[in-house]
Design a protein around this motif. Structure first.
Motif, PDB file in Angstrom:
ATOM      1  N   ALA A  61       0.859  -1.188   0.000  1.00 11.07           N
ATOM      2  CA  ALA A  61       0.000   0.000   0.000  1.00 11.07           C
ATOM      3  C   ALA A  61       0.892   1.234   0.000  1.00 11.07           C
ATOM      4  CB  ALA A  61      -0.925   0.006   1.205  1.00 11.07           C
ATOM      5  N   VAL A  62       0.526   2.238  -0.792  1.00 10.83           N
ATOM      6  CA  VAL A  62       1.389   3.406  -0.946  1.00 10.83           C
ATOM      7  C   VAL A  62       0.549   4.664  -1.086  1.00 10.83           C
ATOM      8  CG1 VAL A  62       1.534   3.095  -3.460  1.00 10.83           C
ATOM      9  CG2 VAL A  62       3.346   4.347  -2.254  1.00 10.83           C
ATOM     10  N   THR A  63       1.041   5.764  -0.526  1.00  7.83           N
ATOM     11  CA  THR A  63       0.386   7.050  -0.692  1.00  7.83           C
ATOM     12  C   THR A  63       0.644   7.562  -2.099  1.00  7.83           C
ATOM     13  OG1 THR A  63       1.119   7.449   1.575  1.00  7.83           O
ATOM     14  CG2 THR A  63      -0.017   9.235   0.490  1.00  7.83           C
ATOM     15  N   VAL A  64      -0.434   7.927  -2.807  1.00 10.34           N
ATOM     16  CA  VAL A  64      -0.293   8.356  -4.201  1.00 10.34           C
ATOM     17  C   VAL A  64      -0.401   9.870  -4.373  1.00 10.34           C
ATOM     18  CG1 VAL A  64      -1.101   6.149  -5.122  1.00 10.34           C
ATOM     19  CG2 VAL A  64      -2.761   7.972  -4.663  1.00 10.34           C
ATOM     20  N   GLY A  65      -0.656  10.612  -3.282  1.00  8.69           N
ATOM     21  CA  GLY A  65      -0.779  12.060  -3.360  1.00  8.69           C
ATOM     22  C   GLY A  65      -2.206  12.502  -3.093  1.00  8.69           C
ATOM     23  N   THR A  70       8.150  15.314  -6.443  1.00  6.90           N
ATOM     24  CA  THR A  70       9.233  14.332  -6.393  1.00  6.90           C
ATOM     25  C   THR A  70       9.013  13.328  -5.276  1.00  6.90           C
ATOM     26  OG1 THR A  70      10.798  15.943  -7.283  1.00  6.90           O
ATOM     27  CG2 THR A  70      11.729  14.027  -6.148  1.00  6.90           C
ATOM     28  N   GLY A  71       8.574  13.797  -4.109  1.00  8.26           N
ATOM     29  CA  GLY A  71       8.432  12.914  -2.960  1.00  8.26           C
ATOM     30  C   GLY A  71       7.459  11.780  -3.185  1.00  8.26           C
ATOM     31  N   LEU A  72       6.286  12.087  -3.705  1.00  6.98           N
ATOM     32  CA  LEU A  72       5.300  11.015  -3.830  1.00  6.98           C
ATOM     33  C   LEU A  72       5.735   9.979  -4.858  1.00  6.98           C
ATOM     34  CD1 LEU A  72       3.164  11.273  -6.520  1.00  6.98           C
ATOM     35  CD2 LEU A  72       2.574  13.341  -5.283  1.00  6.98           C
ATOM     36  N   ARG A  73       6.510  10.384  -5.850  1.00 11.23           N
ATOM     37  CA  ARG A  73       6.975   9.422  -6.851  1.00 11.23           C
ATOM     38  C   ARG A  73       8.034   8.470  -6.286  1.00 11.23           C
ATOM     39  NH1 ARG A  73       5.245  10.918 -12.012  1.00 11.23           N
ATOM     40  NH2 ARG A  73       6.880   9.684 -13.004  1.00 11.23           N
ATOM     41  N   ILE A  74       8.726   8.871  -5.223  1.00 12.71           N
ATOM     42  CA  ILE A  74       9.737   7.999  -4.616  1.00 12.71           C
ATOM     43  C   ILE A  74       9.080   6.748  -4.036  1.00 12.71           C
ATOM     44  CG2 ILE A  74      11.377   7.833  -2.695  1.00 12.71           C
ATOM     45  CD1 ILE A  74      11.964  10.864  -3.247  1.00 12.71           C
ATOM     46  N   ALA A  75       8.035   6.941  -3.229  1.00 12.81           N
ATOM     47  CA  ALA A  75       7.359   5.783  -2.642  1.00 12.81           C
ATOM     48  C   ALA A  75       6.659   4.952  -3.705  1.00 12.81           C
ATOM     49  CB  ALA A  75       6.370   6.240  -1.576  1.00 12.81           C
ATOM     50  N   LEU A  76       6.090   5.616  -4.717  1.00 13.38           N
ATOM     51  CA  LEU A  76       5.448   4.865  -5.798  1.00 13.38           C
ATOM     52  C   LEU A  76       6.453   3.976  -6.531  1.00 13.38           C
ATOM     53  CD1 LEU A  76       3.049   7.585  -7.202  1.00 13.38           C
ATOM     54  CD2 LEU A  76       2.360   5.291  -6.499  1.00 13.38           C
ATOM     55  N   ALA A  77       7.630   4.516  -6.808  1.00  9.68           N
ATOM     56  CA  ALA A  77       8.645   3.723  -7.496  1.00  9.68           C
ATOM     57  C   ALA A  77       9.093   2.544  -6.639  1.00  9.68           C
ATOM     58  CB  ALA A  77       9.838   4.609  -7.856  1.00  9.68           C
ATOM     59  N   ALA A  78       9.276   2.787  -5.343  1.00 10.78           N
ATOM     60  CA  ALA A  78       9.676   1.706  -4.447  1.00 10.78           C
ATOM     61  C   ALA A  78       8.586   0.639  -4.360  1.00 10.78           C
ATOM     62  CB  ALA A  78       9.991   2.257  -3.062  1.00 10.78           C
ATOM     63  N   ALA A  79       7.334   1.073  -4.246  1.00 14.98           N
ATOM     64  CA  ALA A  79       6.221   0.123  -4.162  1.00 14.98           C
ATOM     65  C   ALA A  79       6.151  -0.741  -5.413  1.00 14.98           C
ATOM     66  CB  ALA A  79       4.905   0.877  -3.959  1.00 14.98           C
ATOM     67  N   ARG A  80       6.292  -0.117  -6.574  1.00 13.11           N
ATOM     68  CA  ARG A  80       6.251  -0.878  -7.823  1.00 13.11           C
ATOM     69  C   ARG A  80       7.405  -1.866  -7.901  1.00 13.11           C
ATOM     70  NH1 ARG A  80       5.396   4.580 -11.275  1.00 13.11           N
ATOM     71  NH2 ARG A  80       3.123   4.813 -11.113  1.00 13.11           N
ATOM     72  N   GLY A  81       8.598  -1.421  -7.445  1.00 11.39           N
ATOM     73  CA  GLY A  81       9.752  -2.315  -7.479  1.00 11.39           C
ATOM     74  C   GLY A  81       9.586  -3.519  -6.562  1.00 11.39           C
ATOM     75  N   PHE A  82       9.162  -3.289  -5.314  1.00  8.90           N
ATOM     76  CA  PHE A  82       8.923  -4.395  -4.388  1.00  8.90           C
ATOM     77  C   PHE A  82       7.842  -5.324  -4.935  1.00  8.90           C
ATOM     78  CE2 PHE A  82      10.185  -1.383  -0.709  1.00  8.90           C
ATOM     79  CZ  PHE A  82      11.512  -1.782  -0.786  1.00  8.90           C
ATOM     80  N   ALA A  83       6.769  -4.730  -5.476  1.00  8.63           N
ATOM     81  CA  ALA A  83       5.640  -5.528  -5.967  1.00  8.63           C
ATOM     82  C   ALA A  83       6.043  -6.370  -7.165  1.00  8.63           C
ATOM     83  CB  ALA A  83       4.479  -4.609  -6.330  1.00  8.63           C
ATOM     84  N   LEU A  84       6.812  -5.796  -8.071  1.00 14.11           N
ATOM     85  CA  LEU A  84       7.250  -6.540  -9.255  1.00 14.11           C
ATOM     86  C   LEU A  84       8.143  -7.703  -8.861  1.00 14.11           C
ATOM     87  CD1 LEU A  84       7.324  -6.701 -12.357  1.00 14.11           C
ATOM     88  CD2 LEU A  84       9.309  -5.189 -12.296  1.00 14.11           C
ATOM     89  N   ALA A  85       9.060  -7.454  -7.936  1.00 17.53           N
ATOM     90  CA  ALA A  85       9.995  -8.510  -7.525  1.00 17.53           C
ATOM     91  C   ALA A  85       9.288  -9.668  -6.829  1.00 17.53           C
ATOM     92  CB  ALA A  85      11.059  -7.928  -6.607  1.00 17.53           C
ATOM     93  N   ALA A  86       8.239  -9.364  -6.055  1.00 15.18           N
ATOM     94  CA  ALA A  86       7.556 -10.401  -5.273  1.00 15.18           C
ATOM     95  C   ALA A  86       6.221 -10.824  -5.879  1.00 15.18           C
ATOM     96  CB  ALA A  86       7.327  -9.904  -3.845  1.00 15.18           C
ATOM     97  N   GLY A  87       5.831 -10.242  -7.013  1.00 10.98           N
ATOM     98  CA  GLY A  87       4.576 -10.607  -7.651  1.00 10.98           C
ATOM     99  C   GLY A  87       3.352 -10.204  -6.846  1.00 10.98           C
TER     100      GLY A  87
END
Length: 228
Positions: A61-65, A70-87
Motif C-alpha cells: 500500500a502506498v500514498t499516491v498524493g 518528487t516525494g510522492l513518486r519515490i514511494a510509488l517507485a519503491a512500491a512498484r519495485g517491491f511488488a514486481l519482484a515479489a509478484g
C-alpha cells in the motif's frame, strides 16, 4: 493479511507492516528531502525487524498524493519495485485519506474534517470529509482567502452547524482565516501521512487507487531551452 505501507508524499518518510489485524512494526521520520536514499533502507529495516520476507506479503500500500511532486513518486517507485519482484498487487491511498484516518477518534468525533496538504505553493490541496469520513464532493486547490467561502458553500446543505476540525501539514496557512470560526478546531500532531495508516487502509480495501500519482495540478516541469 500482510501489507507493507510506504509514504513519502509530503514532508515525511515512513514504512510500516500490517500483519493480521494490527501494525506490528513502523518506522517514521520527518524529512522534507532525502527520501530517495532513506525509504528503501527504512522499509528493509521494518521487514527485518518483523521477521517477514517480501514474498510473504499479500500486497503493498502506498500514498499516491496529492503532495510533493518528487516525494510522492519515490514511494510509488519503491512500491512498484517491491511488488514486481515479489509478484504482489499495489493499493494506492490518497494523502487525504491517510491524514483523516490517522486522526485520533476522540479528536475528530462528531466533526467534519478539512484536510489541507501543503502543495509547496500558496494554495494548499484541500479535501473536506463528513464526520463518518466520507468526502464532501471533490478535492480542491485554493488560495487560503477563498477557503472560508468554499467551506460555507459545501456545508450549506447540512442541517444545523457542523463542528469542524482542520488537519494536515497545510493547515498553518489556514489558521489566520479560520481560527476564529465558530466550532472550529485545529488538530494536534504533524499532519503528514503515516505509512502505518496507509498499510491499515490497504489491508481493508480490496480495491484502491492505481499505483500512479494523484495530481490536483500539473507537475512543475522546466523544459530545456532551445539552442540556436
Amino acid at each position: 493479511m500482510r501489507v507493507l505501507g510506504l509514504d513519502t508524499a509530503t514532508s515525511g518518510c515512513s514504512a510500516a507492516l500490517w500483519d493480521d489485524g494490527a501494525v506490528t512494526v513502523r518506522r517514521r521520520e520527518p524529512m522534507a528531502r532525502g527520501q530517495a536514499e532513506a525509504l528503501v533502507p527504512l522499509a528493509q529495516a521494518v521487514m527485518t525487524e518483523a521477521g517477514c520476507a517480501f514474498d510473504a506479503l499479500d500486497r503493498i500500500a502506498v500514498t499516491v498524493g496529492p503532495g510533493a511532486f518528487t516525494g510522492l513518486r519515490i514511494a510509488l517507485a519503491a512500491a512498484r519495485g517491491f511488488a514486481l519482484a515479489a509478484g504482489l498487487p499495489v493499493v494506492g491511498i490518497t494523502s487525504f485519506d491517510a491524514v483523516v484516518h490517522g486522526l485520533p477518534d476522540a479528536e475528530r468525533d462528531g466533526r467534519a474534517v478539512l484536510v489541507a496538504v501543503d502543495s509547496r505553493r500558496s494554495e494548499p490541496f484541500l479535501q473536506l470529509f463528513h464526520p463518518d469520513l466520507t468526502p464532501f464532493g471533490e478535492p480542491a486547490m485554493l488560495e487560503p482567502a477563498a477557503v472560508p467561502g468554499w467551506l460555507d458553500g459545501l456545508l450549506a446543505g447540512e442541517a444545523g452547524a457542523v463542528p469542524l476540525l482542520i488537519a494536515g501539514d497545510g493547515a498553518a496557512a489556514l489558521r489566520p482565516l479560520l481560527e476564529g470560526r465558530a466550532d472550529t478546531a485545529f488538530a494536534a500532531g504533524p499532519g503528514t501521512p503515516d505509512a502505518a495508516v496507509v498499510a491499515a487502509l490497504g489491508a481493508r480495501r480490496e480495491v484502491g487507487l492505481p499505483a500512479q500519482p494523484f495530481y490536483l495540478r500539473p507537475p512543475d516541469v522546466s523544459l530545456p531551452r532551445k539552442t540556436a
